[in-house]
Enzyme design. Structure first.
Site, PDB file in Angstrom:
ATOM      1  N   SER A  19       0.821  -1.210   0.000  1.00  0.00           N
ATOM      2  CA  SER A  19       0.000   0.000   0.000  1.00  0.00           C
ATOM      3  C   SER A  19       0.855   1.260   0.000  1.00  0.00           C
ATOM      4  CB  SER A  19      -0.914   0.003   1.226  1.00  0.00           C
ATOM      5  OG  SER A  19      -1.598   1.237   1.338  1.00  0.00           O
ATOM      6  N   LYS A  70     -13.990  -3.878   3.415  1.00  0.00           N
ATOM      7  CA  LYS A  70     -14.826  -2.673   3.323  1.00  0.00           C
ATOM      8  C   LYS A  70     -16.298  -2.947   3.626  1.00  0.00           C
ATOM      9  CE  LYS A  70     -12.109   0.194   0.169  1.00  0.00           C
ATOM     10  NZ  LYS A  70     -12.142   1.005  -1.065  1.00  0.00           N
TER      11      LYS A  70
END
Length: 289
Positions: A19, A70
């Site tokens: 990331s 998510k």
């Protein structure tokens, strides 16, 4: 220097090793002279609830959430913003003083930022390729632009139908089109904005096999159309490289990443002054070979 007063913010997901969020957030925190550090925190779905409880207990100032959590994390929040509730997806967690987490979604804000003034898109036509989790934030953003049409393109009718049922609104025209339907050529020929939400083209340099829907279809695209690819590795993707060659305005997903991150940092820090340019520069530098 990390010391006894250093605060924690971070990213939950699996995997998170590659990331860019720690790079750009820590650059921003340094520029803001805030004694926080942003860490990428790998977390399995089975341990997500326990990790969230523990991070709140140690005073974590905020979290981003990425794949595959998510949707799952939304059910673990104490409450949700209206947007997160509508999307059923959370990418930003804010600690509540009375315990638990408030769930929000900054992906929509991040997606819209590179497009510029909303008035510029009124009455125009958009095509969205794919109907996965990222497409929900994209479509929600597009529905705020007063477009004439939004056409969702995918491979399976059942997937498209399910997406439309969850995202359709009375005042935002949303329709579907199979990628094998001849009507797709017409939709492309009239499009002002095309957004690729699929992974086609990610880390692929073979242009022939890495362009969404195949290269031939894009010869029908009007020259004034904007191409927006949520992928940012490689830069440019084969699709955007092709678009540049034809003179189209092209946007990749790095700016969306930067802008959604900046929006999260504003929420955690309670400050409207976030060094977005610093975040962008740090992310771009990290992507260079």
């Amino acid at each position: 220097m990390i010391n006894g007063g250093t605060g924690l913010v971070g990213l939950l997901g699996h995997p998170v090793k590659h990331s860019l969020s720690p790079v750009m957030h820590n650059a921003a925190l340094q520029a803001m002279e805030r004694n926080w550090r942003y860490l990428a925190l790998p977390c399995s779905e089975e341990r997500l609830a326990a990790v969230l409880e523990g991070l709140h207990a140690v005073g974590c100032h905020g979290l981003n959430v990425t794949i595959p959590h998510k949707q799952t994390v939304a059910a673990l929040c104490r409450d949700l913003s209206p947007l997160a509730q509508r999307l059923g997806a959370v990418n930003t967690l804010i600690p509540r003083d009375d315990g638990g987490w408030h769930g929000h979604n900054t992906d929509v804000e991040g997606f819209l930022a590179p497009l510029g003034a909303r008035d510029n898109w009124a009455g125009r036509h958009a095509v969205v390729i794919g109907y996965g989790g990222s497409a929900k934030a994209v479509v929600a953003g597009l529905q705020s632009l007063n477009l004439a049409t939004i056409t969702l393109v995918g491979r399976r009718a059942t997937g498209l139908d399910g997406f439309l049922k969850g995202m359709a609104t009375a005042d935002a025209p949303l329709r579907s089109c199979l990628d094998s339907d001849p009507a797709l050529t017409t939709a492309i020929a009239h499009a002002d904005l095309i957004v690729n939400t699929t992974p086609v083209g990610m880390n692929q340099h073979d242009e022939a096999g890495a362009i969404p829907l195949g290269k031939e279809l894009w010869t029908q695209l009007p020259t004034q159309a904007t191409l927006y690819d949520l992928i940012y590795t490689p830069r440019p993707t084969p699709w955007l490289q092709y678009g540049h060659g034809r003179g189209h305005r092209c946007i990749d997903g790095l700016e969306m990443l930067v802008q959604q991150g900046a929006a999260s940092l504003r929420l955690w820090s309670h400050s409207d002054t976030v060094p977005v340019e610093t975040m962008r520069s740090a992310a771009e530098a990290a992507l260079k070979p």
